[in-house]
Design a protein around this motif. Structure first.
Motif, PDB file in Angstrom:
ATOM      1  N   PHE A  68       0.818  -1.455   0.112  1.00 65.66           N
ATOM      2  CA  PHE A  68      -0.415  -0.236  -0.280  1.00 65.66           C
ATOM      3  C   PHE A  68       1.091   1.166  -0.302  1.00 65.66           C
ATOM      4  O   PHE A  68       1.980   1.647   0.076  1.00 65.66           O
ATOM      5  N   THR A  69      -0.023   2.427  -1.118  1.00 60.16           N
ATOM      6  CA  THR A  69       1.331   2.970  -0.432  1.00 60.16           C
ATOM      7  C   THR A  69       0.174   4.181  -0.417  1.00 60.16           C
ATOM      8  O   THR A  69      -0.036   4.655  -0.556  1.00 60.16           O
ATOM      9  N   PHE A  70       0.984   5.264   1.124  1.00 60.58           N
ATOM     10  CA  PHE A  70       0.390   6.562   1.104  1.00 60.58           C
ATOM     11  C   PHE A  70       0.360   8.191   0.558  1.00 60.58           C
ATOM     12  O   PHE A  70       0.070   8.808   0.594  1.00 60.58           O
ATOM     13  N   ILE A  71       1.857   8.142   1.184  1.00 60.35           N
ATOM     14  CA  ILE A  71       2.879   9.185   0.558  1.00 60.35           C
ATOM     15  C   ILE A  71       3.710   8.634  -0.297  1.00 60.35           C
ATOM     16  O   ILE A  71       4.605   7.735  -0.471  1.00 60.35           O
ATOM     17  N   ALA A  72       4.374   9.529  -0.663  1.00 58.07           N
ATOM     18  CA  ALA A  72       5.317   9.386  -2.510  1.00 58.07           C
ATOM     19  C   ALA A  72       6.256  10.070  -1.507  1.00 58.07           C
ATOM     20  O   ALA A  72       6.649  11.605  -1.892  1.00 58.07           O
ATOM     21  N   ALA A  73       7.090   9.073  -0.804  1.00 57.06           N
ATOM     22  CA  ALA A  73       8.306   9.782   0.093  1.00 57.06           C
ATOM     23  C   ALA A  73       9.566   9.598  -1.442  1.00 57.06           C
ATOM     24  O   ALA A  73      10.552  10.028  -0.241  1.00 57.06           O
ATOM     25  N   ARG A  74       9.572   9.485  -2.714  1.00 57.80           N
ATOM     26  CA  ARG A  74      10.977   8.828  -3.553  1.00 57.80           C
ATOM     27  C   ARG A  74      10.619   9.466  -4.365  1.00 57.80           C
ATOM     28  O   ARG A  74      11.432   9.833  -4.958  1.00 57.80           O
ATOM     29  N   THR A  75       9.604  10.181  -4.775  1.00 56.64           N
ATOM     30  CA  THR A  75       9.345  11.106  -6.026  1.00 56.64           C
ATOM     31  C   THR A  75       8.845  12.191  -5.799  1.00 56.64           C
ATOM     32  O   THR A  75       8.923  12.651  -4.370  1.00 56.64           O
ATOM     33  N   PHE A  76       8.486  13.249  -6.164  1.00 59.61           N
ATOM     34  CA  PHE A  76       8.354  14.318  -6.701  1.00 59.61           C
ATOM     35  C   PHE A  76       9.379  15.204  -5.329  1.00 59.61           C
ATOM     36  O   PHE A  76       8.676  15.663  -4.548  1.00 59.61           O
TER      37      PHE A  76
END
Length: 94
Positions: A68-76
């Motif tokens: 599950f993905t909730f926060i885009a920590a490595r992109t943006f």
């Protein structure tokens, strides 16, 4: 006179009008899909980088074992964008 009667008949029968709109939508969708399939190209418009980054984040999370993905920590730009809270990501998995 016939055109006026046809318009009146369509307004009095909304189901026929809805079916006409649905048929038109399906026809345009089919033409667009056939055109894109024959061109073998992806048309990148203004949202392309945003959605491509979302797919990359899902890939990186799956690679690290997180389903599950909730926060885009490595992109943006590593900002921790919460874009997955507002956009459904389940459709990107297939």
């Amino acid at each position: 006179m016939d055109v006026k009667n046809n318009l009146h008949n369509n307004k009095s029968n909304p189901r026929k009008l809805n079916l006409l709109y649905l048929g038109l939508l399906l026809f345009v969708t089919l033409l667009t899909t056939l055109y894109l399939a024959s061109s073998k190209a992806i048309f990148a418009v203004s949202d392309w980088t945003f959605h491509a980054a979302r797919v990359e984040e899902i890939y990186l999370n799956l690679k690290s074992g997180s389903f599950f993905t909730f926060i885009a920590a490595r992109t943006f730009h590593n900002t921790g964008a919460a874009s997955f809270l507002f956009y459904p990501y389940i459709f990107f998995y297939p």
